[in-house]
Scaffold this motif. Structure first.
Motif, PDB file in Angstrom:
ATOM      1  N   ASP A  56      -4.689  -7.850   2.434  1.00 39.46           N
ATOM      2  CA  ASP A  56      -4.016  -8.234   1.192  1.00 39.46           C
ATOM      3  C   ASP A  56      -2.563  -7.783   1.161  1.00 39.46           C
ATOM      4  O   ASP A  56      -1.721  -8.442   0.564  1.00 39.46           O
ATOM      5  N   SER A  57      -2.277  -6.632   1.779  1.00 38.19           N
ATOM      6  CA  SER A  57      -0.908  -6.126   1.767  1.00 38.19           C
ATOM      7  C   SER A  57      -0.629  -5.329   3.036  1.00 38.19           C
ATOM      8  O   SER A  57      -1.530  -4.702   3.600  1.00 38.19           O
ATOM      9  N   GLU A  59       2.502  -2.670   4.573  1.00 39.44           N
ATOM     10  CA  GLU A  59       3.741  -1.923   4.361  1.00 39.44           C
ATOM     11  C   GLU A  59       4.141  -1.290   5.686  1.00 39.44           C
ATOM     12  O   GLU A  59       3.339  -0.610   6.314  1.00 39.44           O
ATOM     13  N   ASN A  91      -3.522  -2.789   2.966  1.00 36.63           N
ATOM     14  CA  ASN A  91      -4.322  -2.781   1.729  1.00 36.63           C
ATOM     15  C   ASN A  91      -4.216  -1.455   0.974  1.00 36.63           C
ATOM     16  O   ASN A  91      -5.154  -1.029   0.315  1.00 36.63           O
TER      17      ASN A  91
END
Length: 109
Positions: A56-57, A59, A91
């Motif tokens: 989902d994410s 970084e 995530n």
């Protein structure tokens, strides 16, 4: 059930296990690189396990932005010679690190 992140109960009583939750991640990329005239680029990728896990994410960050910087897509720009640690978080909780040695190229004419 959906609350454990493992599968989703379907209306017909079956379960959907097509997108398993991420269990751990790793970084795919080179461990050393050369820069010419103070600049070099490399691309890093995140690999989530098991295969097909839902991301989902993502970084990215580095341990020393004087040596290198990395953008949201994993594109690293090396600025000077040194060692830097490339980090990723997926995530919001699964992390991995990768060492990168940046070296200068010297050309003689």
């Amino acid at each position: 059930s959906e609350s454990d992140g493992g599968s989703t109960d379907l209306p017909d009583g079956g379960t959907d296990t097509s997108t398993p939750p991420v269990e751990y991640v790793s970084i795919v990329g080179q461990s050393s690189m050369y820069i010419y005239r103070g600049l070099g680029r490399a691309i890093f990728q995140v690999k989530a396990y098991p295969e097909g896990s839902k991301i989902d994410s993502v970084e990215w960050w580095v341990s020393n932005e004087r040596i290198a910087r990395i953008d949201a897509n994993g594109v690293l720009t090396a600025l000077r010679q040194g060692t830097v640690i490339v980090n990723v978080r997926v995530n919001g909780k699964h992390q991995a690190s990768h060492n990168l040695v940046v070296k200068n190229v010297f050309l003689w004419s």
